[in-house]
Scaffold this motif. Structure first.
Motif, PDB file in Angstrom:
ATOM      1  N   LEU A   1       0.871  -1.186  -0.138  1.00 28.50           N
ATOM      2  CA  LEU A   1      -0.029  -0.060   0.046  1.00 28.50           C
ATOM      3  C   LEU A   1       0.793   1.291  -0.105  1.00 28.50           C
ATOM      4  O   LEU A   1       0.722   2.228  -0.695  1.00 28.50           O
ATOM      5  CB  LEU A   1      -0.979  -0.037   1.428  1.00 28.50           C
ATOM      6  N   GLY A   2       1.895   1.454   0.805  1.00 27.08           N
ATOM      7  CA  GLY A   2       2.738   2.234   0.948  1.00 27.08           C
ATOM      8  C   GLY A   2       3.456   2.701  -0.121  1.00 27.08           C
ATOM      9  O   GLY A   2       3.831   3.862  -0.797  1.00 27.08           O
ATOM     10  N   TYR A   3       3.942   1.598  -0.908  1.00 26.61           N
ATOM     11  CA  TYR A   3       4.897   1.610  -2.213  1.00 26.61           C
ATOM     12  C   TYR A   3       3.617   1.977  -3.251  1.00 26.61           C
ATOM     13  O   TYR A   3       4.224   3.277  -3.960  1.00 26.61           O
ATOM     14  CB  TYR A   3       5.447   0.285  -2.735  1.00 26.61           C
ATOM     15  N   TRP A   4       2.548   1.713  -3.452  1.00 27.88           N
ATOM     16  CA  TRP A   4       1.910   2.020  -4.792  1.00 27.88           C
ATOM     17  C   TRP A   4       1.238   3.524  -4.388  1.00 27.88           C
ATOM     18  O   TRP A   4       1.063   4.151  -5.278  1.00 27.88           O
ATOM     19  CB  TRP A   4       0.789   1.080  -4.769  1.00 27.88           C
TER      20      TRP A   4
ATOM     21  N   ALA B   1       4.660  12.954   3.013  1.00 31.97           N
ATOM     22  CA  ALA B   1       4.153  13.399   4.187  1.00 31.97           C
ATOM     23  C   ALA B   1       2.619  12.832   4.367  1.00 31.97           C
ATOM     24  O   ALA B   1       2.489  12.507   5.644  1.00 31.97           O
ATOM     25  CB  ALA B   1       3.932  15.147   4.231  1.00 31.97           C
ATOM     26  N   GLU B   2       2.052  12.685   3.302  1.00 33.74           N
ATOM     27  CA  GLU B   2       0.482  12.106   3.551  1.00 33.74           C
ATOM     28  C   GLU B   2       1.023  10.567   3.838  1.00 33.74           C
ATOM     29  O   GLU B   2      -0.076  10.103   4.829  1.00 33.74           O
ATOM     30  CB  GLU B   2      -0.375  12.335   2.347  1.00 33.74           C
ATOM     31  N   LEU B   3       1.734   9.806   3.139  1.00 27.70           N
ATOM     32  CA  LEU B   3       1.897   8.481   3.573  1.00 27.70           C
ATOM     33  C   LEU B   3       2.612   8.478   4.920  1.00 27.70           C
ATOM     34  O   LEU B   3       2.170   7.461   5.663  1.00 27.70           O
ATOM     35  CB  LEU B   3       3.009   8.021   2.542  1.00 27.70           C
ATOM     36  N   GLN B   4       3.266   9.190   5.200  1.00 19.89           N
ATOM     37  CA  GLN B   4       3.947   8.991   6.571  1.00 19.89           C
ATOM     38  C   GLN B   4       2.633   9.026   7.628  1.00 19.89           C
ATOM     39  O   GLN B   4       2.661   8.353   8.694  1.00 19.89           O
ATOM     40  CB  GLN B   4       4.757  10.440   6.848  1.00 19.89           C
ATOM     41  N   GLN B   5       1.816  10.006   7.522  1.00 19.29           N
ATOM     42  CA  GLN B   5       0.626  10.019   8.340  1.00 19.29           C
ATOM     43  C   GLN B   5      -0.332   8.657   8.281  1.00 19.29           C
ATOM     44  O   GLN B   5      -0.891   8.143   9.248  1.00 19.29           O
ATOM     45  CB  GLN B   5      -0.452  10.979   7.854  1.00 19.29           C
TER      46      GLN B   5
ATOM     47  N   HIS C   1       8.654   9.840  11.501  1.00 20.65           N
ATOM     48  CA  HIS C   1       9.662  10.571  10.793  1.00 20.65           C
ATOM     49  C   HIS C   1       9.381  10.134   9.274  1.00 20.65           C
ATOM     50  O   HIS C   1       9.263   9.026   9.124  1.00 20.65           O
ATOM     51  CB  HIS C   1      11.184  10.385  11.045  1.00 20.65           C
ATOM     52  N   PRO C   2       9.677  11.251   8.275  1.00 21.16           N
ATOM     53  CA  PRO C   2       9.581  10.773   6.936  1.00 21.16           C
ATOM     54  C   PRO C   2      10.758   9.688   6.382  1.00 21.16           C
ATOM     55  O   PRO C   2      10.633   9.061   5.652  1.00 21.16           O
ATOM     56  CB  PRO C   2       9.639  12.194   6.301  1.00 21.16           C
ATOM     57  N   GLU C   3      11.909  10.016   7.176  1.00 18.67           N
ATOM     58  CA  GLU C   3      12.799   8.953   6.804  1.00 18.67           C
ATOM     59  C   GLU C   3      12.516   7.481   7.089  1.00 18.67           C
ATOM     60  O   GLU C   3      12.798   6.475   6.238  1.00 18.67           O
ATOM     61  CB  GLU C   3      14.270   9.325   7.606  1.00 18.67           C
ATOM     62  N   PHE C   4      11.679   7.226   8.136  1.00 21.89           N
ATOM     63  CA  PHE C   4      11.167   5.825   8.386  1.00 21.89           C
ATOM     64  C   PHE C   4      10.220   5.456   7.280  1.00 21.89           C
ATOM     65  O   PHE C   4      10.434   4.457   6.839  1.00 21.89           O
ATOM     66  CB  PHE C   4      10.384   5.933   9.746  1.00 21.89           C
TER      67      PHE C   4
ATOM     68  N   LYS D   1      10.325   6.418   3.988  1.00 22.94           N
ATOM     69  CA  LYS D   1      11.110   6.248   3.016  1.00 22.94           C
ATOM     70  C   LYS D   1      11.741   4.934   2.843  1.00 22.94           C
ATOM     71  O   LYS D   1      11.789   4.212   2.023  1.00 22.94           O
ATOM     72  CB  LYS D   1      12.347   7.437   2.910  1.00 22.94           C
ATOM     73  N   ARG D   2      12.357   4.722   4.022  1.00 21.09           N
ATOM     74  CA  ARG D   2      13.042   3.282   4.036  1.00 21.09           C
ATOM     75  C   ARG D   2      12.017   2.338   4.154  1.00 21.09           C
ATOM     76  O   ARG D   2      12.264   1.144   3.639  1.00 21.09           O
ATOM     77  CB  ARG D   2      13.658   3.210   5.717  1.00 21.09           C
ATOM     78  N   TYR D   3      10.888   2.329   4.793  1.00 19.67           N
ATOM     79  CA  TYR D   3       9.865   1.451   4.910  1.00 19.67           C
ATOM     80  C   TYR D   3       9.376   1.068   3.391  1.00 19.67           C
ATOM     81  O   TYR D   3       9.058  -0.339   3.176  1.00 19.67           O
ATOM     82  CB  TYR D   3       8.537   2.009   5.723  1.00 19.67           C
ATOM     83  N   ILE D   4       9.142   1.757   2.431  1.00 25.38           N
ATOM     84  CA  ILE D   4       8.738   1.477   1.143  1.00 25.38           C
ATOM     85  C   ILE D   4       9.957   0.943   0.488  1.00 25.38           C
ATOM     86  O   ILE D   4       9.748   0.645  -0.692  1.00 25.38           O
ATOM     87  CB  ILE D   4       7.744   2.690   0.588  1.00 25.38           C
ATOM     88  N   GLY D   5      11.137   1.176   0.864  1.00 28.92           N
ATOM     89  CA  GLY D   5      12.124   0.615   0.149  1.00 28.92           C
ATOM     90  C   GLY D   5      12.589   1.394  -0.904  1.00 28.92           C
ATOM     91  O   GLY D   5      13.420   0.882  -1.842  1.00 28.92           O
ATOM     92  N   SER D   6      12.411   2.665  -1.122  1.00 29.81           N
ATOM     93  CA  SER D   6      12.971   3.397  -2.230  1.00 29.81           C
ATOM     94  C   SER D   6      14.345   4.072  -1.943  1.00 29.81           C
ATOM     95  O   SER D   6      14.226   5.187  -1.319  1.00 29.81           O
ATOM     96  CB  SER D   6      11.727   4.438  -2.596  1.00 29.81           C
ATOM     97  N   VAL D   7      15.401   3.557  -2.715  1.00 29.94           N
ATOM     98  CA  VAL D   7      16.690   4.273  -2.193  1.00 29.94           C
ATOM     99  C   VAL D   7      16.824   5.546  -3.055  1.00 29.94           C
ATOM    100  O   VAL D   7      17.331   6.547  -2.272  1.00 29.94           O
ATOM    101  CB  VAL D   7      17.685   3.262  -3.036  1.00 29.94           C
TER     102      VAL D   7
END
Length: 54
Positions: free
Chosen positions: A16-19, A28-32, A38-41, A43-49
């Motif tokens: 869901l996060g990735y798509w 920011a919306e996805l973080q919520q 934190h937005p860095e979490f 970014k790492r969670y969806i695995g986008s380098v």
């Protein structure tokens, strides 16, 4: 049918996060949505380098 059973809720949440990010490009919306501190979490969670410098 056994393959569908192997997909758990965590994998579905990550998908869901990735798509969502792929479609809307709004970290920011996805973080919520994912309830991350934190937005860095996120970014790492969806695995986008490629997001690390954005």
């Amino acid at each position: 049918m056994a393959e569908a059973d192997a997909v758990g809720t965590h994998i579905m949440r990550k998908m869901l996060g990735y798509w969502h990010y792929k479609q809307f490009k709004d970290i920011a919306e996805l973080q919520q949505i994912l309830n991350h501190a934190h937005p860095e979490f996120t970014k790492r969670y969806i695995g986008s380098v490629s997001l690390k410098n954005k």
